[in-house]
Scaffold this motif. Structure first.
Motif, mmCIF file in Angstrom:
data_model
loop_
_atom_site.group_PDB
_atom_site.id
_atom_site.type_symbol
_atom_site.label_atom_id
_atom_site.label_comp_id
_atom_site.label_asym_id
_atom_site.label_seq_id
_atom_site.Cartn_x
_atom_site.Cartn_y
_atom_site.Cartn_z
ATOM 1 N N VAL A 81 0.846 -1.197 0.000
ATOM 2 C CA VAL A 81 0.000 0.000 0.000
ATOM 3 C C VAL A 81 0.885 1.252 0.000
ATOM 4 O O VAL A 81 0.640 2.205 -0.750
ATOM 5 N N ALA A 82 1.947 1.238 0.810
ATOM 6 C CA ALA A 82 2.859 2.389 0.871
ATOM 7 C C ALA A 82 3.584 2.588 -0.464
ATOM 8 O O ALA A 82 3.755 3.733 -0.916
ATOM 9 N N LEU A 83 3.993 1.499 -1.106
ATOM 10 C CA LEU A 83 4.640 1.608 -2.418
ATOM 11 C C LEU A 83 3.686 2.191 -3.448
ATOM 12 O O LEU A 83 4.064 3.054 -4.245
ATOM 13 N N GLN A 84 2.452 1.736 -3.419
ATOM 14 C CA GLN A 84 1.453 2.243 -4.357
ATOM 15 C C GLN A 84 1.229 3.739 -4.143
ATOM 16 O O GLN A 84 1.113 4.501 -5.095
ATOM 17 N N ARG A 85 1.220 4.171 -2.902
ATOM 18 C CA ARG A 85 1.048 5.604 -2.594
ATOM 19 C C ARG A 85 2.215 6.436 -3.101
ATOM 20 O O ARG A 85 2.065 7.623 -3.368
ATOM 21 N N LYS A 86 3.398 5.801 -3.247
ATOM 22 C CA LYS A 86 4.576 6.492 -3.778
ATOM 23 C C LYS A 86 4.587 6.497 -5.301
ATOM 24 O O LYS A 86 5.527 6.971 -5.913
ATOM 25 N N GLY A 87 3.552 5.910 -5.902
ATOM 26 C CA GLY A 87 3.463 5.901 -7.352
ATOM 27 C C GLY A 87 4.054 4.665 -8.016
ATOM 28 O O GLY A 87 4.184 4.637 -9.242
ATOM 29 N N VAL A 88 4.416 3.665 -7.241
ATOM 30 C CA VAL A 88 4.955 2.435 -7.812
ATOM 31 C C VAL A 88 3.804 1.612 -8.384
ATOM 32 O O VAL A 88 2.769 1.431 -7.737
ATOM 33 N N ARG A 89 3.982 1.136 -9.587
ATOM 34 C CA ARG A 89 2.963 0.292 -10.246
ATOM 35 C C ARG A 89 3.104 -1.135 -9.721
ATOM 36 O O ARG A 89 4.174 -1.738 -9.809
ATOM 37 N N ILE A 90 2.002 -1.674 -9.212
ATOM 38 C CA ILE A 90 2.028 -3.004 -8.611
ATOM 39 C C ILE A 90 0.960 -3.880 -9.258
ATOM 40 O O ILE A 90 -0.198 -3.478 -9.391
ATOM 41 N N ALA A 91 1.372 -5.077 -9.638
ATOM 42 C CA ALA A 91 0.455 -6.096 -10.140
ATOM 43 C C ALA A 91 0.399 -7.201 -9.092
ATOM 44 O O ALA A 91 1.431 -7.644 -8.584
ATOM 45 N N GLY A 92 -0.800 -7.642 -8.768
ATOM 46 C CA GLY A 92 -0.974 -8.699 -7.779
ATOM 47 C C GLY A 92 -1.541 -9.953 -8.409
ATOM 48 O O GLY A 92 -2.447 -9.880 -9.238
ATOM 49 N N VAL A 93 -0.993 -11.090 -8.006
ATOM 50 C CA VAL A 93 -1.490 -12.375 -8.478
ATOM 51 C C VAL A 93 -1.788 -13.233 -7.249
ATOM 52 O O VAL A 93 -0.884 -13.582 -6.490
ATOM 53 N N ALA A 94 -3.073 -13.525 -7.064
ATOM 54 C CA ALA A 94 -3.478 -14.381 -5.952
ATOM 55 C C ALA A 94 -3.182 -15.842 -6.317
ATOM 56 O O ALA A 94 -3.306 -16.245 -7.470
ATOM 57 N N VAL A 95 -2.803 -16.597 -5.311
ATOM 58 C CA VAL A 95 -2.396 -17.987 -5.492
ATOM 59 C C VAL A 95 -3.280 -18.878 -4.631
ATOM 60 O O VAL A 95 -3.458 -18.608 -3.434
ATOM 61 N N GLN A 96 -3.816 -19.916 -5.211
ATOM 62 C CA GLN A 96 -4.645 -20.890 -4.492
ATOM 63 C C GLN A 96 -5.667 -20.192 -3.593
ATOM 64 O O GLN A 96 -5.710 -20.405 -2.389
ATOM 65 N N ASP A 97 -6.457 -19.352 -4.196
ATOM 66 C CA ASP A 97 -7.412 -18.542 -3.462
ATOM 67 C C ASP A 97 -8.736 -18.529 -4.207
ATOM 68 O O ASP A 97 -8.842 -19.048 -5.315
ATOM 69 N N GLN A 98 -9.728 -17.916 -3.617
ATOM 70 C CA GLN A 98 -11.057 -17.785 -4.212
ATOM 71 C C GLN A 98 -11.359 -16.311 -4.444
ATOM 72 O O GLN A 98 -10.984 -15.470 -3.625
ATOM 73 N N ASP A 99 -12.055 -16.013 -5.536
ATOM 74 C CA ASP A 99 -12.392 -14.623 -5.859
ATOM 75 C C ASP A 99 -13.025 -13.898 -4.670
ATOM 76 O O ASP A 99 -12.636 -12.772 -4.343
ATOM 77 N N GLU A 100 -14.002 -14.531 -4.036
ATOM 78 C CA GLU A 100 -14.725 -13.885 -2.933
ATOM 79 C C GLU A 100 -13.799 -13.527 -1.780
ATOM 80 O O GLU A 100 -13.891 -12.438 -1.209
ATOM 81 N N ALA A 101 -12.886 -14.435 -1.442
ATOM 82 C CA ALA A 101 -11.957 -14.182 -0.340
ATOM 83 C C ALA A 101 -10.985 -13.060 -0.694
ATOM 84 O O ALA A 101 -10.672 -12.201 0.136
ATOM 85 N N VAL A 102 -10.513 -13.054 -1.936
ATOM 86 C CA VAL A 102 -9.598 -12.007 -2.392
ATOM 87 C C VAL A 102 -10.300 -10.652 -2.357
ATOM 88 O O VAL A 102 -9.749 -9.668 -1.843
#
Length: 170
Positions: A81-102
């Motif tokens: 979250v702090a990196l994103q606030r500094k303008g860093v572009r972040i891509a997230g990939v959830a692993v072994q998870d469910q859409d609803e939980a994510v």
């Protein structure tokens, strides 16, 4: 004057060094260049696309693998979250998870991801030889892995990551 044995040892060392230098790739690369992959978009976040090779090209991107059920992932989330606030572009990939939980987790903790999805087909996980989560990679504009950690982010790793982003012109 160098003896024959010393000369041969020196020659072998220089050949080994030049072979390793060629195999090492560019100075900011670990040798991995991303190829095409498919990450499933999150149902419920239609306005945030899933990471794709095309979406990662031409922009330096922090690529973070995580799961809503992973305690270490939850601990590192504030750094993302702090990196994103500094303008860093972040891509997230959830692993072994469910859409609803994510979705529930991101609503509660905040969403630092400009691109986010789930790698149910394990294409990107396999391509990057993911060993554990959380795991974070820095991807160059040419889709090369230039930095990575399989530890949860902390102040020291964030400083290292930001320095690396600065050196590759992110």
């Amino acid at each position: 004057m160098m003896g024959r044995r010393a000369f041969l040892a020196s020659l072998a060392a220089s050949l080994t060094t030049s072979v390793h230098a060629k195999e090492a790739g560019p100075p900011d690369s670990n040798g991995t260049v991303l190829g095409p992959f498919q990450v499933e978009p999150l149902a419920g976040l239609a306005d945030i696309p899933a990471p794709t090779l095309e979406a990662l090209q031409d922009q330096v991107t922090v690529l973070n693998f995580w799961a809503s059920w992973c305690q270490a992932c939850r601990e590192e989330h504030r750094y993302l979250v702090a990196l994103q606030r500094k303008g860093v572009r972040i891509a997230g990939v959830a692993v072994q998870d469910q859409d609803e939980a994510v979705l529930h987790y991101l609503e509660k903790a905040g969403n630092p991801y400009g691109l986010v999805g789930i790698d149910n087909k394990r294409e990107l996980i396999t391509m990057l030889s993911l060993r554990s989560i959380p795991q974070t990679f820095l991807i160059s504009r040419r889709c090369e892995v230039v930095w990575q950690t399989d530890e949860g982010l902390d102040n020291a790793l964030v400083a290292e990551l930001l320095a690396k982003i600065g050196t590759i012109g992110g």
